[in-house]
Scaffold this motif. Sequence first.
Motif, PDB file in Angstrom:
ATOM      1  N   GLN A  78      -1.374 -31.472 -55.461  1.00 21.37           N
ATOM      2  CA  GLN A  78      -1.285 -30.504 -54.377  1.00 21.37           C
ATOM      3  C   GLN A  78      -2.035 -29.232 -54.748  1.00 21.37           C
ATOM      4  O   GLN A  78      -2.352 -28.988 -55.911  1.00 21.37           O
ATOM      5  N   ALA A  79      -2.295 -28.442 -53.735  1.00 19.94           N
ATOM      6  CA  ALA A  79      -2.920 -27.134 -53.904  1.00 19.94           C
ATOM      7  C   ALA A  79      -2.482 -26.270 -52.733  1.00 19.94           C
ATOM      8  O   ALA A  79      -2.223 -26.776 -51.634  1.00 19.94           O
ATOM      9  N   SER A  80      -2.371 -24.992 -52.967  1.00 13.60           N
ATOM     10  CA  SER A  80      -1.948 -24.073 -51.916  1.00 13.60           C
ATOM     11  C   SER A  80      -2.530 -22.697 -52.176  1.00 13.60           C
ATOM     12  O   SER A  80      -2.880 -22.357 -53.322  1.00 13.60           O
ATOM     13  N   LEU A  81      -2.652 -21.922 -51.122  1.00 17.83           N
ATOM     14  CA  LEU A  81      -3.143 -20.544 -51.237  1.00 17.83           C
ATOM     15  C   LEU A  81      -2.735 -19.751 -50.008  1.00 17.83           C
ATOM     16  O   LEU A  81      -2.350 -20.314 -48.979  1.00 17.83           O
ATOM     17  N   LYS A  82      -2.823 -18.449 -50.118  1.00 19.73           N
ATOM     18  CA  LYS A  82      -2.639 -17.532 -48.999  1.00 19.73           C
ATOM     19  C   LYS A  82      -3.997 -16.945 -48.658  1.00 19.73           C
ATOM     20  O   LYS A  82      -4.697 -16.445 -49.541  1.00 19.73           O
ATOM     21  N   ALA A  83      -4.350 -17.040 -47.397  1.00 15.91           N
ATOM     22  CA  ALA A  83      -5.698 -16.611 -47.023  1.00 15.91           C
ATOM     23  C   ALA A  83      -5.700 -16.008 -45.629  1.00 15.91           C
ATOM     24  O   ALA A  83      -4.838 -16.316 -44.785  1.00 15.91           O
ATOM     25  N   ASN A  84      -6.687 -15.142 -45.382  1.00 11.28           N
ATOM     26  CA  ASN A  84      -7.005 -14.640 -44.046  1.00 11.28           C
ATOM     27  C   ASN A  84      -8.206 -15.422 -43.551  1.00 11.28           C
ATOM     28  O   ASN A  84      -9.293 -15.353 -44.142  1.00 11.28           O
ATOM     29  N   SER A  85      -8.010 -16.171 -42.499  1.00  9.37           N
ATOM     30  CA  SER A  85      -9.059 -17.071 -42.031  1.00  9.37           C
ATOM     31  C   SER A  85      -9.111 -17.067 -40.514  1.00  9.37           C
ATOM     32  O   SER A  85      -8.123 -16.742 -39.833  1.00  9.37           O
ATOM     33  N   ALA A  93     -10.630 -14.440 -33.861  1.00  5.40           N
ATOM     34  CA  ALA A  93      -9.262 -14.080 -34.252  1.00  5.40           C
ATOM     35  C   ALA A  93      -8.990 -14.575 -35.665  1.00  5.40           C
ATOM     36  O   ALA A  93      -9.307 -15.717 -36.031  1.00  5.40           O
ATOM     37  N   VAL A  94      -8.385 -13.718 -36.477  1.00  2.88           N
ATOM     38  CA  VAL A  94      -8.074 -14.025 -37.877  1.00  2.88           C
ATOM     39  C   VAL A  94      -6.561 -14.028 -38.040  1.00  2.88           C
ATOM     40  O   VAL A  94      -5.853 -13.171 -37.492  1.00  2.88           O
ATOM     41  N   VAL A  95      -6.059 -15.001 -38.819  1.00  3.32           N
ATOM     42  CA  VAL A  95      -4.625 -15.108 -39.059  1.00  3.32           C
ATOM     43  C   VAL A  95      -4.371 -15.077 -40.567  1.00  3.32           C
ATOM     44  O   VAL A  95      -5.219 -15.465 -41.378  1.00  3.32           O
ATOM     45  N   ASP A  96      -3.200 -14.598 -40.914  1.00  2.00           N
ATOM     46  CA  ASP A  96      -2.731 -14.615 -42.301  1.00  2.00           C
ATOM     47  C   ASP A  96      -1.776 -15.796 -42.439  1.00  2.00           C
ATOM     48  O   ASP A  96      -0.728 -15.833 -41.774  1.00  2.00           O
ATOM     49  N   ALA A  97      -2.120 -16.766 -43.293  1.00  2.00           N
ATOM     50  CA  ALA A  97      -1.340 -18.001 -43.342  1.00  2.00           C
ATOM     51  C   ALA A  97      -1.342 -18.594 -44.740  1.00  2.00           C
ATOM     52  O   ALA A  97      -2.204 -18.294 -45.572  1.00  2.00           O
ATOM     53  N   ASP A  98      -0.355 -19.464 -44.988  1.00  4.75           N
ATOM     54  CA  ASP A  98      -0.285 -20.280 -46.208  1.00  4.75           C
ATOM     55  C   ASP A  98      -0.898 -21.634 -45.891  1.00  4.75           C
ATOM     56  O   ASP A  98      -0.460 -22.327 -44.969  1.00  4.75           O
ATOM     57  N   VAL A  99      -1.874 -22.017 -46.688  1.00  2.00           N
ATOM     58  CA  VAL A  99      -2.554 -23.297 -46.504  1.00  2.00           C
ATOM     59  C   VAL A  99      -2.182 -24.209 -47.660  1.00  2.00           C
ATOM     60  O   VAL A  99      -2.217 -23.788 -48.834  1.00  2.00           O
ATOM     61  N   GLY A 100      -1.804 -25.432 -47.376  1.00  2.00           N
ATOM     62  CA  GLY A 100      -1.407 -26.381 -48.417  1.00  2.00           C
ATOM     63  C   GLY A 100      -2.064 -27.728 -48.249  1.00  2.00           C
ATOM     64  O   GLY A 100      -2.262 -28.203 -47.127  1.00  2.00           O
ATOM     65  N   LEU A 101      -2.417 -28.343 -49.369  1.00  2.00           N
ATOM     66  CA  LEU A 101      -2.973 -29.689 -49.392  1.00  2.00           C
ATOM     67  C   LEU A 101      -2.089 -30.532 -50.302  1.00  2.00           C
ATOM     68  O   LEU A 101      -1.856 -30.178 -51.461  1.00  2.00           O
ATOM     69  N   HIS A 102      -1.599 -31.658 -49.775  1.00  2.00           N
ATOM     70  CA  HIS A 102      -0.717 -32.551 -50.529  1.00  2.00           C
ATOM     71  C   HIS A 102      -1.331 -33.945 -50.498  1.00  2.00           C
ATOM     72  O   HIS A 102      -1.547 -34.513 -49.430  1.00  2.00           O
ATOM     73  N   VAL A 103      -1.588 -34.488 -51.683  1.00  2.00           N
ATOM     74  CA  VAL A 103      -2.279 -35.771 -51.816  1.00  2.00           C
ATOM     75  C   VAL A 103      -1.293 -36.821 -52.297  1.00  2.00           C
ATOM     76  O   VAL A 103      -0.569 -36.612 -53.288  1.00  2.00           O
ATOM     77  N   GLY A 104      -1.249 -37.948 -51.596  1.00  2.00           N
ATOM     78  CA  GLY A 104      -0.432 -39.087 -51.993  1.00  2.00           C
ATOM     79  C   GLY A 104      -1.297 -40.286 -52.280  1.00  2.00           C
ATOM     80  O   GLY A 104      -2.528 -40.216 -52.301  1.00  2.00           O
ATOM     81  N   LEU A 105      -0.649 -41.435 -52.480  1.00  2.00           N
ATOM     82  CA  LEU A 105      -1.392 -42.660 -52.769  1.00  2.00           C
ATOM     83  C   LEU A 105      -1.970 -43.292 -51.522  1.00  2.00           C
ATOM     84  O   LEU A 105      -2.873 -44.117 -51.607  1.00  2.00           O
TER      85      LEU A 105
END
Length: 332
Positions: A78-85, A93-105
């Motif tokens: 997994q990986a995660s970050l807080k970003a303005n995108s 329009a720009v939002v402040d959000a938590d982005v997460g990536l979760h990898v399974g099999l």
Amino acid sequence: MTFYDGIYPFYPLQRTSFIFSTNLLTIILVFLVLAASFLLILPGIRGKSRFFWMFRILISLFIGAVIVALNFTADWAQASLKANSTYKSFSIAVVDADVGLHVGLYGINITLRGNPVNQLNETIDYNEEFRWTGQLDEQYAEALDRGLPNPILYIAEKFTRNSACGLIYQYRYSGRYASATLWTAFCCWLLANILFSMPVILYAGYMMLATAAFIFFSMASFSTIYNLPQCAFTIGDATFTTAYSHSFWLALATGVLCTLIGVLVVLLDLLVPDRVREVFSVGGDDDEDDQHSDFPHGYFNSSFLEGVAIEGGMKKGVTLDPLTISHLVERL
């Protein structure tokens, strides 16, 4: 356009949770039912062996449930970050959000949650799944048609076949081999449980070691993706890469547990085999022959033996006195 509970009417609800999917809940429920069924028979077991059986059943079911569940969890990496995108295409329009990536099999989950959740008159709380079993390019095209937020589309595009990163080939094939070895570990676990109920406890220990070995093989297969150059994800002004997550470390802990159990059983069977069979409530072949023999002990009638001895002495022309006959009877 009007809203309904903070969601656009032409957007479907988020499809799955990256932690508790329906498959995972089904596996947990099945093993809980098995545990409850086995625990119901514990009152019929007398003595201290009751606690050993309870400990053995719970540990064994825990190992089996983990092996099966690891095939369906979505957090091997997994990986995660807080970003303005930027939020949507053709919008500044720009939002402040938590982005997460979760990898399974079997696929990936991409999450996007706003800080706060309600921004731009919309509820920003997305969780999208993309699976290897289907055509991920088609899933990505469908996500474009649905108008999903830019961070989700950006990460999903990295896993398409046309991406320069080639992540789909790395994660898809490593996950496929990891899943195959996990199912092999599950078969070894089944054989170990069968052998534990038989006098061949030594081979049950070997099968526990084989279970641990295949769990480690699955981890090694998944780890091959980190031998290749990593593709960095850049969202706004932040960059992140994937790292091992909960399922990977849970597999490691389960493999170590199986190794300890296998080594302990093998050593005890080599050092004190009779005691081990007694603890597991199984007996050897000699014990079974003694217990189920029609004539476990011999009993002789002394009067009959006296008559046989006298008759034998007369045939050979030897006369046996009563004292000699009594000594022969005592010896027999």
